[in-house]
Design an enzyme around this catalytic site. Structure first.
Site, PDB file in Angstrom:
ATOM      1  N   ALA A 242     -15.382 -77.357-110.580  1.00  0.00           N
ATOM      2  CA  ALA A 242     -15.041 -76.104-111.250  1.00  0.00           C
ATOM      3  C   ALA A 242     -13.647 -75.640-110.839  1.00  0.00           C
ATOM      4  O   ALA A 242     -12.894 -75.088-111.642  1.00  0.00           O
ATOM      5  CB  ALA A 242     -16.074 -75.033-110.907  1.00  0.00           C
ATOM      6  N   GLU A 243     -13.286 -75.895-109.582  1.00  0.00           N
ATOM      7  CA  GLU A 243     -12.010 -75.420-109.064  1.00  0.00           C
ATOM      8  C   GLU A 243     -10.936 -76.505-109.021  1.00  0.00           C
ATOM      9  O   GLU A 243      -9.749 -76.202-109.088  1.00  0.00           O
ATOM     10  CB  GLU A 243     -12.197 -74.854-107.647  1.00  0.00           C
ATOM     11  CG  GLU A 243     -13.023 -73.587-107.589  1.00  0.00           C
ATOM     12  CD  GLU A 243     -12.379 -72.424-108.325  1.00  0.00           C
ATOM     13  OE1 GLU A 243     -11.154 -72.255-108.215  1.00  0.00           O
ATOM     14  OE2 GLU A 243     -13.103 -71.697-109.016  1.00  0.00           O
ATOM     15  N   ALA A 244     -11.358 -77.757-108.889  1.00  0.00           N
ATOM     16  CA  ALA A 244     -10.371 -78.826-108.717  1.00  0.00           C
ATOM     17  C   ALA A 244     -10.937 -80.162-109.177  1.00  0.00           C
ATOM     18  O   ALA A 244     -12.152 -80.366-109.217  1.00  0.00           O
ATOM     19  CB  ALA A 244      -9.955 -78.922-107.254  1.00  0.00           C
TER      20      ALA A 244
ATOM     21  N   ILE B 166     -12.679 -89.288-109.488  1.00  0.00           N
ATOM     22  CA  ILE B 166     -13.997 -89.500-108.885  1.00  0.00           C
ATOM     23  C   ILE B 166     -14.881 -88.256-108.920  1.00  0.00           C
ATOM     24  O   ILE B 166     -16.088 -88.344-108.734  1.00  0.00           O
ATOM     25  CB  ILE B 166     -13.879 -90.016-107.432  1.00  0.00           C
ATOM     26  CG1 ILE B 166     -13.070 -89.064-106.554  1.00  0.00           C
ATOM     27  CG2 ILE B 166     -13.286 -91.415-107.402  1.00  0.00           C
ATOM     28  CD1 ILE B 166     -13.055 -89.451-105.070  1.00  0.00           C
TER      29      ILE B 166
ATOM     30  N   ASP C 149     -18.770 -74.187 -97.946  1.00  0.00           N
ATOM     31  CA  ASP C 149     -19.457 -75.109 -98.861  1.00  0.00           C
ATOM     32  C   ASP C 149     -20.190 -76.176 -98.054  1.00  0.00           C
ATOM     33  O   ASP C 149     -19.960 -77.381 -98.228  1.00  0.00           O
ATOM     34  CB  ASP C 149     -18.442 -75.744 -99.822  1.00  0.00           C
ATOM     35  CG  ASP C 149     -19.110 -76.456-100.995  1.00  0.00           C
ATOM     36  OD1 ASP C 149     -20.313 -76.231-101.232  1.00  0.00           O
ATOM     37  OD2 ASP C 149     -18.424 -77.261-101.675  1.00  0.00           O
TER      38      ASP C 149
END
Length: 206
Positions: free
Chosen positions: A8-10, A4, A117
């Site tokens: 960038a990280e996950a 979904i 975030d």
């Protein structure tokens, strides 16, 4: 299992855990890093995120339950919160929710957590309750400067993604935030937000 979101990280997948709807978050391998260092970093961040998710629930923040942590795969299986991101709500509802969002952020900061975030997509309205999600960049910190960075980000998001209702939603956020952290901390943090904005404008001009 359904992808979904690619980040960038996950990567984020929708899946099932013991017949319940769940979210699987898998941290990505960074090929530019030394493999041993990369594994260590991903493990540490996975542990930290799962710990903070449990920690915030302990002082009353609605957040997903952690079902399972796989350190070998640097993944977290967690509860899927049914509902809508605040980002996708009607303007009038976003304005209304902003007070509660301010209270939630104030509670995080009062308990020494920086979210890292703060976007309106990371708050989910579910059955009248606002949940906080995505603690991937969160950290334990009591530094006012870190808390000011959190506020600066949510202010930027409100100003860019919700420009038509920026003033009302931001003012409501501040009302909620102040009601939790108290006047002294509120003044200190908001002054730091102003300082960050001034530094940014100065850097742009130079």
């Amino acid at each position: 299992m359904k992808l979904i979101k690619k980040g960038a990280e996950a990567d984020i997948y929708e899946t099932k855990w013991d017949k319940s709807h769940a979210i699987l978050k898998i941290r990505k391998i960074k090929n530019y890093r030394n493999p041993h260092l990369d594994l260590k970093i991903r493990k540490q961040r996975t542990i930290k995120e799962s710990q903070i998710m449990a920690q915030v629930k302990s002082f009353g923040i609605p957040a997903p339950l952690v079902y399972f942590v796989n350190l070998k795969k640097s993944s977290i299986m967690m509860q899927k919160i049914p509902g809508k991101p605040v980002h996708d709500l009607p303007d009038s509802k976003i304005i209304q929710c902003s007070i509660q969002i301010g209270k939630l952020v104030g509670t995080l900061h009062k308990n020494g957590i920086m979210h890292g975030d703060l976007t309106t997509s990371n708050f989910i309205l579910s059955n009248g309750i606002i949940y906080v999600i995505d603690f991937g960049l969160s950290q334990n910190t009591i530094k006012s400067e870190d808390h000011a960075v959190d506020l600066r980000l949510i202010k930027e998001i409100l100003n860019s993604a919700h420009a038509r209702i920026f003033e009302k939603s931001w003012n409501n956020f501040l009302i909620g935030y102040k009601s939790i952290v108290g006047n002294a901390k509120f003044v200190k943090i908001t002054n730091l937000v102003t300082n960050i904005e001034m530094r940014g404008r100065y850097a742009t001009v130079v």
